[in-house]
Structures are given as C-alpha cells and as structure tokens.
Design an enzyme around this catalytic site. Structure first.
Site, PDB file in Angstrom:
ATOM      1  N   ARG A  93       0.857  -1.187   0.000  1.00  0.00           N
ATOM      2  CA  ARG A  93       0.000   0.000   0.000  1.00  0.00           C
ATOM      3  C   ARG A  93       0.895   1.240   0.000  1.00  0.00           C
ATOM      4  O   ARG A  93       1.991   1.237   0.568  1.00  0.00           O
ATOM      5  CB  ARG A  93      -0.904   0.023   1.231  1.00  0.00           C
ATOM      6  CG  ARG A  93      -1.915   1.185   1.187  1.00  0.00           C
ATOM      7  CD  ARG A  93      -2.680   1.357   2.482  1.00  0.00           C
ATOM      8  NE  ARG A  93      -3.539   2.538   2.394  1.00  0.00           N
ATOM      9  CZ  ARG A  93      -3.957   3.248   3.432  1.00  0.00           C
ATOM     10  NH1 ARG A  93      -3.604   2.908   4.663  1.00  0.00           N
ATOM     11  NH2 ARG A  93      -4.727   4.310   3.250  1.00  0.00           N
ATOM     12  N   HIS A  94       0.431   2.293  -0.630  1.00  0.00           N
ATOM     13  CA  HIS A  94       1.199   3.537  -0.700  1.00  0.00           C
ATOM     14  C   HIS A  94       1.485   4.115   0.690  1.00  0.00           C
ATOM     15  O   HIS A  94       0.829   3.778   1.681  1.00  0.00           O
ATOM     16  CB  HIS A  94       0.440   4.578  -1.536  1.00  0.00           C
ATOM     17  CG  HIS A  94      -0.879   4.992  -0.928  1.00  0.00           C
ATOM     18  ND1 HIS A  94      -0.987   5.889   0.117  1.00  0.00           N
ATOM     19  CD2 HIS A  94      -2.141   4.606  -1.213  1.00  0.00           C
ATOM     20  CE1 HIS A  94      -2.251   6.057   0.442  1.00  0.00           C
ATOM     21  NE2 HIS A  94      -2.979   5.276  -0.355  1.00  0.00           N
ATOM     22  N   GLY A  95       2.457   5.021   0.754  1.00  0.00           N
ATOM     23  CA  GLY A  95       2.773   5.708   2.000  1.00  0.00           C
ATOM     24  C   GLY A  95       1.702   6.713   2.391  1.00  0.00           C
ATOM     25  O   GLY A  95       0.772   7.024   1.627  1.00  0.00           O
ATOM     26  N   GLU A  96       1.856   7.243   3.575  1.00  0.00           N
ATOM     27  CA  GLU A  96       0.864   8.163   4.144  1.00  0.00           C
ATOM     28  C   GLU A  96       0.794   9.480   3.381  1.00  0.00           C
ATOM     29  O   GLU A  96       1.793   9.990   2.863  1.00  0.00           O
ATOM     30  CB  GLU A  96       1.243   8.442   5.603  1.00  0.00           C
ATOM     31  CG  GLU A  96       0.264   9.326   6.352  1.00  0.00           C
ATOM     32  CD  GLU A  96       0.793   9.654   7.746  1.00  0.00           C
ATOM     33  OE1 GLU A  96       0.972   8.705   8.537  1.00  0.00           O
ATOM     34  OE2 GLU A  96       1.049  10.830   8.019  1.00  0.00           O
ATOM     35  N   THR A  97      -0.410  10.039   3.315  1.00  0.00           N
ATOM     36  CA  THR A  97      -0.639  11.374   2.759  1.00  0.00           C
ATOM     37  C   THR A  97      -1.244  12.264   3.837  1.00  0.00           C
ATOM     38  O   THR A  97      -1.722  11.791   4.866  1.00  0.00           O
ATOM     39  CB  THR A  97      -1.618  11.322   1.570  1.00  0.00           C
ATOM     40  OG1 THR A  97      -2.941  11.006   2.062  1.00  0.00           O
ATOM     41  CG2 THR A  97      -1.199  10.272   0.537  1.00  0.00           C
ATOM     42  N   GLU A  98      -1.255  13.557   3.572  1.00  0.00           N
ATOM     43  CA  GLU A  98      -1.897  14.483   4.522  1.00  0.00           C
ATOM     44  C   GLU A  98      -3.387  14.185   4.634  1.00  0.00           C
ATOM     45  O   GLU A  98      -3.978  14.338   5.702  1.00  0.00           O
ATOM     46  CB  GLU A  98      -1.672  15.930   4.092  1.00  0.00           C
ATOM     47  CG  GLU A  98      -0.270  16.445   4.328  1.00  0.00           C
ATOM     48  CD  GLU A  98       0.153  16.349   5.787  1.00  0.00           C
ATOM     49  OE1 GLU A  98      -0.675  16.633   6.682  1.00  0.00           O
ATOM     50  OE2 GLU A  98       1.314  15.966   6.042  1.00  0.00           O
ATOM     51  N   TRP A  99      -3.971  13.731   3.550  1.00  0.00           N
ATOM     52  CA  TRP A  99      -5.397  13.415   3.598  1.00  0.00           C
ATOM     53  C   TRP A  99      -5.661  12.168   4.430  1.00  0.00           C
ATOM     54  O   TRP A  99      -6.691  12.078   5.092  1.00  0.00           O
ATOM     55  CB  TRP A  99      -5.944  13.245   2.178  1.00  0.00           C
ATOM     56  CG  TRP A  99      -6.166  14.548   1.469  1.00  0.00           C
ATOM     57  CD1 TRP A  99      -5.518  15.728   1.696  1.00  0.00           C
ATOM     58  CD2 TRP A  99      -7.099  14.806   0.419  1.00  0.00           C
ATOM     59  NE1 TRP A  99      -5.973  16.702   0.858  1.00  0.00           N
ATOM     60  CE2 TRP A  99      -6.949  16.160   0.053  1.00  0.00           C
ATOM     61  CE3 TRP A  99      -8.021  14.027  -0.265  1.00  0.00           C
ATOM     62  CZ2 TRP A  99      -7.709  16.746  -0.954  1.00  0.00           C
ATOM     63  CZ3 TRP A  99      -8.780  14.604  -1.276  1.00  0.00           C
ATOM     64  CH2 TRP A  99      -8.624  15.944  -1.612  1.00  0.00           C
ATOM     65  N   ASN A 100      -4.747  11.202   4.407  1.00  0.00           N
ATOM     66  CA  ASN A 100      -4.863  10.069   5.330  1.00  0.00           C
ATOM     67  C   ASN A 100      -4.880  10.578   6.767  1.00  0.00           C
ATOM     68  O   ASN A 100      -5.703  10.159   7.585  1.00  0.00           O
ATOM     69  CB  ASN A 100      -3.682   9.105   5.180  1.00  0.00           C
ATOM     70  CG  ASN A 100      -3.728   8.268   3.924  1.00  0.00           C
ATOM     71  OD1 ASN A 100      -2.688   7.935   3.370  1.00  0.00           O
ATOM     72  ND2 ASN A 100      -4.909   7.886   3.464  1.00  0.00           N
ATOM     73  N   ARG A 130       0.370   9.187  -5.063  1.00  0.00           N
ATOM     74  CA  ARG A 130       0.777   8.611  -3.783  1.00  0.00           C
ATOM     75  C   ARG A 130       1.311   7.193  -3.937  1.00  0.00           C
ATOM     76  O   ARG A 130       2.212   6.776  -3.211  1.00  0.00           O
ATOM     77  CB  ARG A 130      -0.384   8.655  -2.785  1.00  0.00           C
ATOM     78  CG  ARG A 130      -1.676   7.976  -3.229  1.00  0.00           C
ATOM     79  CD  ARG A 130      -2.800   8.389  -2.280  1.00  0.00           C
ATOM     80  NE  ARG A 130      -4.080   7.735  -2.534  1.00  0.00           N
ATOM     81  CZ  ARG A 130      -4.998   8.180  -3.381  1.00  0.00           C
ATOM     82  NH1 ARG A 130      -4.761   9.282  -4.099  1.00  0.00           N
ATOM     83  NH2 ARG A 130      -6.161   7.559  -3.515  1.00  0.00           N
ATOM     84  N   GLU A 189      -7.259   3.295  -6.615  1.00  0.00           N
ATOM     85  CA  GLU A 189      -8.217   3.134  -5.525  1.00  0.00           C
ATOM     86  C   GLU A 189      -9.644   3.116  -6.089  1.00  0.00           C
ATOM     87  O   GLU A 189      -9.886   3.496  -7.244  1.00  0.00           O
ATOM     88  CB  GLU A 189      -8.042   4.288  -4.527  1.00  0.00           C
ATOM     89  CG  GLU A 189      -8.934   4.263  -3.309  1.00  0.00           C
ATOM     90  CD  GLU A 189      -8.787   2.982  -2.503  1.00  0.00           C
ATOM     91  OE1 GLU A 189      -9.406   1.964  -2.912  1.00  0.00           O
ATOM     92  OE2 GLU A 189      -8.090   2.992  -1.488  1.00  0.00           O
TER      93      GLU A 189
END
Length: 249
Positions: free
Chosen positions: A39-46, A90, A115
C-alpha cells in the site's frame, strides 16, 4: 479461513525465505508469480481523515520515510524483476522509491490499480460526509455489492473485477518471477477477498504494509504474508490514520 486450497501463512517472517528461494531457483516455482503488494505511503489526507478515492494526492514527509523503509526492506529480501503501480501520485511515488532501491527498475503504471472511485464523497472529511453528501454516504455503506456511489463512484463488484483482472494479468505475465505491485487500501482488501472468499475481515491495511500472494491461475491465489509493517518499527505510522479499511483511501 481459507477455502478451495487457499491458505494464509501463519507468520510474516516467511516473506524473506520465500522470495530468496524463488530468486535462486525460479524454474522450480515457474507455476506461479510471487507478487509483493504494497500500500502507498501516508498522505496528509490520510492523516486528516479526508476521502481520496481517485483524487491525486501526494505523499507527505511521513509517507516518504515509510516508502524509504519498505524500499530498504525489499532491496535486501529478494531479486525483484518488475515494479507496477497505480498511476495516482501517492502510489507512483512510493513505487519509484522502491524501484530505485531495487536496481533502478522502471515503474509500470496501470490505472486498473487505482483506488476505488468514491464519487461525491471524494475530497470530503469522512466524519462530515453524512451531512454533506447523504445519498452518496448511504450508498457507500450499502451492503449491496452492486451499489454504485452517486457522482461516478464504483460499486464493490466493479472494484472487485477491475482489481482481480489487473493482478491476474500481472501474474500471468510474470510466472516464475517476483514482482512488486504498489496500490491502495481498498484494492488490497479486494485482492484479499479474491484469495480468501468468505474469510474473516482482512483488517485495516497499513500504509506501506507488505502482503505477498502467489498468483498462478484464476482459481489458485495463495496468501503467504499479510499486512506486515515490521519495517516501520523506527519510522512509525498512524495506527488510527484514515483509510486502509472499509473507508478506503
């Protein structure tokens, strides 16, 4: 838990040994492709609890450190032949960091690894969605797998078919090889449902978590490792971060 000859390995420690065996003797394992799903790394939206879906959000600094950690792990564990990625930023940035650490491999973009499209919910903070887009929120929570989300959103059936066919296509192309696929939480959960029909919930999918599937034919997907984030012991991650569960992201 597993049906039709499918099984889930008891320990995530099998990742290294399985991949090393394949890289040393690919002919013995030519009947399947070993697919490392990340799974992709963290984003600000996460971190903010905002619904991403098909919206193109970049990694934050934590996400880039997570991507570097998983890249370092994979560079030591196996000889990877190819890296595939969703075309969303992402995922692609995460994939590029992995590919650079594994012999400067090229990243192949595949839009079928995106996604789930979440329609009118995309861009909203999840806790506010019920008020702002009630119809879309109700459709999202529906137990009907053919229920589409207003605003162009996909049903679970549509997501399942897209993800299943994408991974099978990759598996068929790379029999006897070990490849990486970088994608999204909703996609990873869907692939689990294909491999373990009628199994228990796959749980929350962590950012840059590693899952390993052996993909041979339409009826035989074997999970060897699931949702392993041991490489993040120093980097850290948000256990309560949004996404990676039924909310997707």
């Amino acid at each position: 838990m597993a049906e039709s000859g499918l099984a889930v390995a008891e320990s995530s420690a099998c990742l290294q040994s399985d991949c090393n065996v394949q890289s040393e003797n690919t002919s013995a394992n030519s009947g399947y492709a070993e697919v490392i799903i990340v799974r992709h790394g963290e984003t600000e939206w996460n971190a903010d609890g905002r619904i991403q879906g098909h919206l193109d959000v970049e990694l934050n600094e934590v996400g880039r450190r997570q991507a570097a950690a998983v890249a370092n792990r994979l560079s030591k564990e196996t000889k990877i032949s190819t890296v595939y990625s969703s075309d969303l930023k992402r995922a692609f940035e995460t994939a590029h960091i992995i590919a650079s650490s594994c012999g400067s491999l090229q990243v192949i973009k595949d839009s079928d690894l995106r996604e789930r499209h979440l329609g009118d919910l995309q861009g909203l903070v999840f806790r506010e969605a019920v008020k702002l887009e009630h119809k879309a929120y109700k459709a999202f929570l529906s137990h009907r797998t053919d229920q589409e989300i207003p605003g162009g959103g996909e049903s679970l059936d549509q997501l399942y078919e897209r993800c299943r066919s994408a991974l099978q296509r990759i598996g068929d192309r790379h029999q006897g090889e070990c490849v990486v696929v970088v994608t999204h939480g909703g996609v990873v959960r869907t692939l689990y449902e294909k491999a373990v029909p009628n199994g228990k919930s796959p749980g929350k999918i962590g950012n840059t978590s590693v899952s390993v599937l052996h993909v041979s034919n339409e009826e035989d997907w074997l999970i060897k490792t699931w949702n392993d984030t041991s490489h993040l012991s120093e980097t850290g991650f948000l256990e309560n971060a949004f996404g990676g569960d039924r909310t997707s992201g």
